[in-house]
Design a protein around this motif. Structure first.
Motif, PDB file in Angstrom:
ATOM      1  N   ALA A 250      23.821  52.074 -22.457  1.00 39.35           N
ATOM      2  CA  ALA A 250      23.376  53.472 -22.346  1.00 39.35           C
ATOM      3  C   ALA A 250      22.530  53.907 -23.537  1.00 39.35           C
ATOM      4  CB  ALA A 250      24.583  54.397 -22.191  1.00 39.35           C
ATOM      5  N   THR A 251      22.815  53.371 -24.705  1.00 42.26           N
ATOM      6  CA  THR A 251      22.063  53.743 -25.908  1.00 42.26           C
ATOM      7  C   THR A 251      20.796  52.900 -26.084  1.00 42.26           C
ATOM      8  OG1 THR A 251      23.405  52.260 -27.267  1.00 42.26           O
ATOM      9  CG2 THR A 251      24.106  54.590 -27.139  1.00 42.26           C
ATOM     10  N   GLY A 252      20.578  51.941 -25.196  1.00 43.74           N
ATOM     11  CA  GLY A 252      19.391  51.098 -25.281  1.00 43.74           C
ATOM     12  C   GLY A 252      19.519  49.953 -26.263  1.00 43.74           C
ATOM     13  N   GLU A 253      20.684  49.748 -26.813  1.00 44.64           N
ATOM     14  CA  GLU A 253      20.890  48.686 -27.808  1.00 44.64           C
ATOM     15  C   GLU A 253      21.149  47.320 -27.165  1.00 44.64           C
ATOM     16  OE1 GLU A 253      20.518  48.899 -31.016  1.00 44.64           O
ATOM     17  OE2 GLU A 253      20.491  51.057 -31.363  1.00 44.64           O
ATOM     18  N   LYS A 254      21.597  47.316 -25.932  1.00 43.31           N
ATOM     19  CA  LYS A 254      21.884  46.084 -25.196  1.00 43.31           C
ATOM     20  C   LYS A 254      20.957  46.056 -23.991  1.00 43.31           C
ATOM     21  CE  LYS A 254      25.877  43.962 -22.828  1.00 43.31           C
ATOM     22  NZ  LYS A 254      25.310  42.655 -22.832  1.00 43.31           N
ATOM     23  N   ARG A 255      19.976  45.162 -24.007  1.00 40.80           N
ATOM     24  CA  ARG A 255      18.965  45.112 -22.949  1.00 40.80           C
ATOM     25  C   ARG A 255      19.240  44.056 -21.897  1.00 40.80           C
ATOM     26  NH1 ARG A 255      13.983  43.681 -24.276  1.00 40.80           N
ATOM     27  NH2 ARG A 255      13.345  44.526 -22.287  1.00 40.80           N
ATOM     28  N   PHE A 256      20.108  43.119 -22.200  1.00 43.20           N
ATOM     29  CA  PHE A 256      20.446  42.057 -21.255  1.00 43.20           C
ATOM     30  C   PHE A 256      21.949  42.071 -21.013  1.00 43.20           C
ATOM     31  CE2 PHE A 256      16.514  40.744 -23.191  1.00 43.20           C
ATOM     32  CZ  PHE A 256      15.777  40.262 -22.119  1.00 43.20           C
ATOM     33  N   GLU A 257      22.327  42.010 -19.748  1.00 42.83           N
ATOM     34  CA  GLU A 257      23.745  41.960 -19.380  1.00 42.83           C
ATOM     35  C   GLU A 257      24.024  40.578 -18.813  1.00 42.83           C
ATOM     36  OE1 GLU A 257      27.681  42.506 -18.417  1.00 42.83           O
ATOM     37  OE2 GLU A 257      26.413  43.437 -19.924  1.00 42.83           O
ATOM     38  N   PRO A 258      24.675  39.701 -19.605  1.00 47.57           N
ATOM     39  CA  PRO A 258      24.990  38.375 -19.078  1.00 47.57           C
ATOM     40  C   PRO A 258      26.173  38.456 -18.110  1.00 47.57           C
ATOM     41  CG  PRO A 258      25.430  38.480 -21.458  1.00 47.57           C
ATOM     42  CD  PRO A 258      25.008  39.834 -21.007  1.00 47.57           C
ATOM     43  N   ARG A 259      26.041  37.769 -17.004  1.00 46.27           N
ATOM     44  CA  ARG A 259      27.066  37.746 -15.956  1.00 46.27           C
ATOM     45  C   ARG A 259      27.267  36.304 -15.522  1.00 46.27           C
ATOM     46  NH1 ARG A 259      29.540  42.372 -14.106  1.00 46.27           N
ATOM     47  NH2 ARG A 259      29.814  42.582 -16.304  1.00 46.27           N
ATOM     48  N   SER A 260      28.405  36.048 -14.888  1.00 45.26           N
ATOM     49  CA  SER A 260      28.652  34.716 -14.336  1.00 45.26           C
ATOM     50  C   SER A 260      27.972  34.553 -12.982  1.00 45.26           C
ATOM     51  CB  SER A 260      30.158  34.481 -14.189  1.00 45.26           C
ATOM     52  OG  SER A 260      30.723  35.433 -13.298  1.00 45.26           O
ATOM     53  N   TRP A 261      27.430  35.624 -12.446  1.00 46.94           N
ATOM     54  CA  TRP A 261      26.789  35.615 -11.130  1.00 46.94           C
ATOM     55  C   TRP A 261      25.446  36.338 -11.188  1.00 46.94           C
ATOM     56  CZ3 TRP A 261      26.528  40.626  -8.941  1.00 46.94           C
ATOM     57  CH2 TRP A 261      27.331  41.592  -9.579  1.00 46.94           C
ATOM     58  N   GLY A 262      24.566  35.906 -10.321  1.00 43.86           N
ATOM     59  CA  GLY A 262      23.244  36.501 -10.248  1.00 43.86           C
ATOM     60  C   GLY A 262      23.125  37.442  -9.061  1.00 43.86           C
ATOM     61  N   THR A 263      22.005  38.110  -8.975  1.00 47.60           N
ATOM     62  CA  THR A 263      21.717  38.999  -7.854  1.00 47.60           C
ATOM     63  C   THR A 263      20.222  38.968  -7.561  1.00 47.60           C
ATOM     64  OG1 THR A 263      21.896  41.262  -7.008  1.00 47.60           O
ATOM     65  CG2 THR A 263      21.475  41.027  -9.365  1.00 47.60           C
ATOM     66  N   LYS A 264      19.878  39.150  -6.303  1.00 51.00           N
ATOM     67  CA  LYS A 264      18.477  39.268  -5.911  1.00 51.00           C
ATOM     68  C   LYS A 264      18.023  40.722  -5.984  1.00 51.00           C
ATOM     69  CE  LYS A 264      18.549  35.269  -2.845  1.00 51.00           C
ATOM     70  NZ  LYS A 264      17.769  34.361  -3.607  1.00 51.00           N
ATOM     71  N   TYR A 265      18.974  41.647  -6.174  1.00 53.61           N
ATOM     72  CA  TYR A 265      18.639  43.067  -6.220  1.00 53.61           C
ATOM     73  C   TYR A 265      17.765  43.377  -7.432  1.00 53.61           C
ATOM     74  CZ  TYR A 265      18.976  48.074  -6.810  1.00 53.61           C
ATOM     75  OH  TYR A 265      18.656  49.389  -6.972  1.00 53.61           O
ATOM     76  N   ARG A 266      16.744  44.191  -7.225  1.00 57.12           N
ATOM     77  CA  ARG A 266      15.929  44.747  -8.291  1.00 57.12           C
ATOM     78  C   ARG A 266      15.744  46.222  -7.969  1.00 57.12           C
ATOM     79  NH1 ARG A 266      17.075  40.310  -9.118  1.00 57.12           N
ATOM     80  NH2 ARG A 266      15.854  38.587  -9.929  1.00 57.12           N
TER      81      ARG A 266
END
Length: 147
Positions: free
Chosen positions: A15-31
């Motif tokens: 929310a503060t813009g300090e974390k730009r990438f969220e690593p997950r164990s799963w991917g998504t095609k959603y954009r």
């Protein structure tokens, strides 16, 4: 719009813009538009991280002097899910702070979050995986008589 529930302090870091990438164990095609929801549960290991570097420094810089000031059970930001890629398939090289804020090991997926806009918290229960939220909840229902 789609929503993603994150445990604190990671929801606030996004929310503060300090974390730009969220690593997950799963991917998504959603954009597209994505609401960031802070989970109600706040496990002890996550609370303890709030007192370590770089979490403490970044949170304090944004007005959160301790984990007790982080809200849970609410939508705290909206952003654009701009990309999702397998970490080993990209040229993405996270900086030291980004590495501290997530698990960027090969085999995982990195969700790139752009155009983050912090919101006044909107209390809602969260869900697992990607879930749907009515746009009117985030952007406000149209006023009577509005066109």
């Amino acid at each position: 719009m789609k929503a993603l529930t994150l445990t604190q302090p990671w929801a606030t870091l996004v929310a503060t813009g300090e974390k730009r990438f969220e690593p997950r164990s799963w991917g998504t095609k959603y954009r597209g538009p994505l609401a960031i929801h802070a989970a109600r549960a706040f496990p002890r290991h996550a609370r303890d991280l709030c007192a370590t570097w770089p979490f403490a420094e970044v949170l304090e810089r944004h007005g959160f002097p301790s984990y007790k000031h982080l809200i849970g059970g609410a939508v705290v930001a909206v952003c654009e899910l701009a990309d999702c890629f397998r970490i080993e398939d990209s040229i993405h090289v996270p900086d030291e702070q980004e590495l501290a804020f997530g698990d960027h090991t090969p085999g995982r997926y990195a969700w790139r979050l752009d155009n983050v806009r912090r919101l006044w918290p909107i209390e809602l229960p969260g869900h697992l995986s990607l879930w749907e939220i009515d746009d009117a909840v985030v952007y406000g229902a149209p006023r009577e008589g509005a066109r």
